[in-house]
Design a protein around this motif. Sequence first.
Motif, mmCIF file in Angstrom:
data_model
loop_
_atom_site.group_PDB
_atom_site.id
_atom_site.type_symbol
_atom_site.label_atom_id
_atom_site.label_comp_id
_atom_site.label_asym_id
_atom_site.label_seq_id
_atom_site.Cartn_x
_atom_site.Cartn_y
_atom_site.Cartn_z
ATOM 1 N N LEU A 1 3.641 5.803 -5.655
ATOM 2 C CA LEU A 1 3.821 5.981 -7.009
ATOM 3 C C LEU A 1 2.738 7.015 -7.287
ATOM 4 C CD1 LEU A 1 3.942 2.277 -8.219
ATOM 5 C CD2 LEU A 1 5.568 4.130 -8.401
ATOM 6 N N SER A 2 1.383 6.987 -6.607
ATOM 7 C CA SER A 2 0.495 7.974 -6.925
ATOM 8 C C SER A 2 0.958 9.177 -6.776
ATOM 9 C CB SER A 2 -0.652 7.636 -5.892
ATOM 10 O OG SER A 2 -2.091 7.634 -6.536
ATOM 11 N N ALA A 3 1.754 9.595 -5.346
ATOM 12 C CA ALA A 3 2.335 10.951 -5.124
ATOM 13 C C ALA A 3 3.344 11.237 -6.293
ATOM 14 C CB ALA A 3 2.649 11.007 -3.731
ATOM 15 N N GLY B 1 6.184 14.655 0.470
ATOM 16 C CA GLY B 1 4.781 14.421 0.040
ATOM 17 C C GLY B 1 4.706 12.960 0.051
ATOM 18 N N VAL B 2 5.617 12.579 -0.945
ATOM 19 C CA VAL B 2 5.697 11.035 -1.077
ATOM 20 C C VAL B 2 5.606 10.192 -0.334
ATOM 21 C CG1 VAL B 2 7.260 9.073 -1.960
ATOM 22 C CG2 VAL B 2 6.995 11.269 -3.363
ATOM 23 N N ILE C 1 -7.726 11.497 -1.853
ATOM 24 C CA ILE C 1 -8.237 13.136 -1.679
ATOM 25 C C ILE C 1 -7.081 13.940 -1.375
ATOM 26 C CG2 ILE C 1 -9.112 14.246 0.283
ATOM 27 C CD1 ILE C 1 -11.120 12.183 0.995
ATOM 28 N N LEU C 2 -5.950 13.388 -1.013
ATOM 29 C CA LEU C 2 -4.667 14.414 -0.973
ATOM 30 C C LEU C 2 -4.044 14.540 -2.124
ATOM 31 C CD1 LEU C 2 -3.070 12.838 2.211
ATOM 32 C CD2 LEU C 2 -3.847 15.067 1.924
ATOM 33 N N GLU D 1 1.014 -1.130 0.061
ATOM 34 C CA GLU D 1 -0.036 0.102 -0.021
ATOM 35 C C GLU D 1 0.876 1.196 0.040
ATOM 36 O OE1 GLU D 1 -3.614 0.475 -0.052
ATOM 37 O OE2 GLU D 1 -3.127 -1.850 -0.719
ATOM 38 N N ALA D 2 1.692 1.207 0.868
ATOM 39 C CA ALA D 2 2.858 2.226 0.822
ATOM 40 C C ALA D 2 3.424 2.545 -0.520
ATOM 41 C CB ALA D 2 3.972 2.284 1.809
ATOM 42 N N MET D 3 3.868 1.543 -1.308
ATOM 43 C CA MET D 3 4.462 1.653 -2.646
ATOM 44 C C MET D 3 3.267 2.460 -3.431
ATOM 45 S SD MET D 3 6.567 -1.643 -2.551
ATOM 46 C CE MET D 3 7.780 -1.486 -3.804
#
Lengths: 179, 179, 179
Positions: free
Chosen positions: C19-21, C30-31, C134-135, C13-15
């Motif tokens: 990737l999204s960030a 932020g990442v 959302i973020l 999930e962290a990965m």
Amino acid sequence: MLTTVYIIAITAEAMSGALSAGRRQMDMFGVVLIAFITALGGGTVRDVLLGNFPVNWTQHPPYIYLTMLAGLLTVLLARYMHHLQQVFLVLDALGLIAFTIIGCNVALELDYGLPVVVMSGVITGIFGGILRDILCNQTPQVLQKELYASVSILVAALYLILVHFNVSHDLTLLAAFSS
Amino acid sequence: MLTTVYIIAITAEAMSGALSAGRRQMDMFGVVLIAFITALGGGTVRDVLLGNFPVNWTQHPPYIYLTMLAGLLTVLLARYMHHLQQVFLVLDALGLIAFTIIGCNVALELDYGLPVVVMSGVITGIFGGILRDILCNQTPQVLQKELYASVSILVAALYLILVHFNVSHDLTLLAAFSS
Amino acid sequence: MLTTVYIIAITAEAMSGALSAGRRQMDMFGVVLIAFITALGGGTVRDVLLGNFPVNWTQHPPYIYLTMLAGLLTVLLARYMHHLQQVFLVLDALGLIAFTIIGCNVALELDYGLPVVVMSGVITGIFGGILRDILCNQTPQVLQKELYASVSILVAALYLILVHFNVSHDLTLLAAFSS
């Protein structure tokens, strides 16, 4: 009487949430979740902020089923819902008033100070809609349209004045609703 | 001294929130709510996450009035605010430092572990701004601009080192502020 | 065994959060923050809603370090990550199942009613991804793609049926994972 209005209110809020979600091409699950959050999110934010555990809806399964079902039905009947806009506006206003009074009551019973009581009422009234708009990736409507929040603040103020003067509970509610 | 800086900090944060809300065509209520949330939201998220009830601002009505009033005044005087950008930057930095130290302190007093203490400081420092940006439907600035978060993390680390070596409280604060 | 799967799950999930960030041009901080929130946000929302303090991750520093480190490494190796999409899908599904079962368990142990237990499982499973979206200022994916939420609800239901019939704990987990 407040309970009856509350049940009408969460149903109306759930339907407004479902319509919003439907417009954003969400799937069934998204619609049901947003219906639930629109209806019960304001009270949830209030309970968490005031440390009022357990959160209200966790102790009332019927509210959970009701809001989810209302959301589901709304999407299935979405094409007929547009004829009911006037009804929605009235239910929405009723709901806002009921939520605000309930929110004030919760904070009063927990012995919070007056400004927190007013804020508890307003938060209960408007945060369901704010969470709905955040999840739908929109700027929250309540922050851009005066009326909604003003009504909530006025209701809270009026209600507290009536409570202060020891007006009987039922009369107080009546006054708040006829405002 | 920390209280004084804290009061300056929440005022500055409330003004920054109000300016952000004003740019998004929000009404008076939206501006006041976002001013309040920008100023006190970081501490609220921290208190809720740490289970630190009652949430700080519910016990301090003056903070509620102050941030709302600051938000209101900022919008009324918005056209003159642009001349004060330099002042804002300084107040903003001061606020970040004060929020971070206060956040670390709260977690320390609740006996949380070191990584949670640092995160409590950073959350207090930056979450007001994150909530402001979410409500204004923007990607949170703090996640895109290195500096802000780095300062908060550095302040938290420095503060904890000083606390660890038993430096007297006032001296610790002084050092944190001159960093 | 659930702990092992949980650790794999929060890493995955962290990965996905990182990737999204990374795609949203976020900086290192932020990442790392979004990696952390994607991995541990679902459990945090659950703990706060259920009044289950202290929040789980505050008592487990290794989970904090692990998710942040995984986020950091993911961004550094982002260009090689695209070859691993299949692996991610499997890990993501495993994670969803593990999160859901853990969420059900937490609510069961706090003696919440059945609908709240199911919602606790689903919230733990999907809210990390919702907070991530959302973020990142996106409409939450889980609300637009049937599959993800359906799996979580099915796992919760299956798990509760097995628990109800007093099936031994390990067997229950096994069944849930082979579903």
